[in-house]
Design an enzyme around this catalytic site. Structure first.
Site, PDB file in Angstrom:
ATOM      1  N   VAL A  15       0.749  -0.708   0.086  1.00 54.08           N
ATOM      2  CA  VAL A  15       0.223  -0.275   0.268  1.00 54.08           C
ATOM      3  C   VAL A  15       0.996   1.269   0.139  1.00 54.08           C
ATOM      4  CG1 VAL A  15       0.112   0.051   2.755  1.00 54.08           C
ATOM      5  CG2 VAL A  15      -2.214   1.142   0.498  1.00 54.08           C
ATOM      6  N   THR A  18       6.432   2.246   2.779  1.00 56.69           N
ATOM      7  CA  THR A  18       7.905   2.328   2.782  1.00 56.69           C
ATOM      8  C   THR A  18       8.381   3.916   2.545  1.00 56.69           C
ATOM      9  OG1 THR A  18       8.525   0.017   3.999  1.00 56.69           O
ATOM     10  CG2 THR A  18      10.397   1.724   3.023  1.00 56.69           C
ATOM     11  N   SER A  19       7.169   3.690   1.872  1.00 51.18           N
ATOM     12  CA  SER A  19       7.853   4.549   0.429  1.00 51.18           C
ATOM     13  C   SER A  19       6.945   6.327   1.590  1.00 51.18           C
ATOM     14  CB  SER A  19       6.865   4.893  -0.274  1.00 51.18           C
ATOM     15  OG  SER A  19       7.249   3.882  -1.650  1.00 51.18           O
ATOM     16  N   GLU A  35      11.388  -1.359   8.752  1.00 51.62           N
ATOM     17  CA  GLU A  35      10.928  -2.982   9.088  1.00 51.62           C
ATOM     18  C   GLU A  35      12.472  -3.762   8.300  1.00 51.62           C
ATOM     19  OE1 GLU A  35       7.185  -5.496   8.673  1.00 51.62           O
ATOM     20  OE2 GLU A  35       6.920  -4.149   7.203  1.00 51.62           O
ATOM     21  N   ASP A  86       7.702   2.473   9.568  1.00 47.46           N
ATOM     22  CA  ASP A  86       7.100   2.050   8.802  1.00 47.46           C
ATOM     23  C   ASP A  86       6.197   0.557   8.717  1.00 47.46           C
ATOM     24  OD1 ASP A  86       8.943  -0.007   8.411  1.00 47.46           O
ATOM     25  OD2 ASP A  86       8.860   0.879   5.929  1.00 47.46           O
TER      26      ASP A  86
END
Length: 217
Positions: A15, A18-19, A35, A86
């Site tokens: 989804v 991280t970005s 993570e 994240d």
């Protein structure tokens, strides 16, 4: 809010957690906690045979996240350095309840409850959700070998699990704001205006100006 910002980004696989965490970290100049995913030696086997490799996979993630969160508490939050992660530790139970058999789940939950007792608690959660179509498209775009065997049914079930858990979390922890954004309508990676919407909501929610060295990007 007077507490040091500890922001976590959550949502199902693909989804954009991280970005978004990276973009927010760059904007606010906060430490980014990412993570461990591809380093998990059991993950590829897990997606090929969930029943066979679920316990090993989930225990690896739990132990690594426990270590990471202990470290950021000792080296950052305790020194008044804001953090963006994240993931939230709660995701361990979401995945474990989906993949573990009852006997293994019982053992896992006992270990989880002990480990999470002294972990730092975020003061804001960003929840990203998206349609199955969007999630599959993004997983294909990032083209990770270990994710090529993920079934659409598994992704759909996880998305449903996340929705249920986040609703329950808001009821049980009304003092922790949960900011919800749709990955179907917001493209915070390609569209700066969409990212600004999220940033503005975070600033308004936590009043974090005193703790930020914002980028003008």
């Amino acid at each position: 809010m007077n507490t040091i910002p500890f922001i976590t980004v959550e949502g199902p696989i693909g989804v954009g957690k991280t970005s978004l965490g990276k973009l927010l970290s760059e904007h606010f100049q906060y430490y980014l906690l990412k993570e461990i995913v591809e380093e998990n030696p059991f993950l590829g086997k897990f997606y090929e045979n969930i029943d066979e490799w679920s316990f090993q996979t989930e225990m690896f993630f739990l132990c690594n996240r426990y270590k990471q969160l202990n470290d950021i508490n000792a080296h950052y939050l305790s020194k008044k350095i804001p953090v963006i992660a994240d993931y939230h530790i709660m995701k361990n139970l979401i995945f474990a309840k989906r993949s573990l058999q009852e006997k293994e789940l019982s053992k896992y939950v006992r270990i989880y409850d002990v480990l999470k007792e002294d972990l730092p608690t975020p003061n804001i959660i960003i929840y990203l959700h998206a349609s199955l179509e969007t999630i599959i498209k993004r997983i294909k775009k990032r083209d990770r070998d270990i994710e090529k065997n993920i079934s659409s049914l598994y992704l759909e079930q996880l998305s449903s699990d996340y929705n249920d858990v986040m609703k329950d979390f808001q009821k049980r922890h009304p003092h922790i704001p949960v900011l919800t954004f749709s990955g179907d309508t917001l493209d915070f990676v390609q569209n700066k205006e969409d990212l600004k919407i999220i940033i503005a909501k975070i600033k308004d929610t936590l009043n974090i100006g005193a703790y930020t060295n914002e980028s003008e990007k």
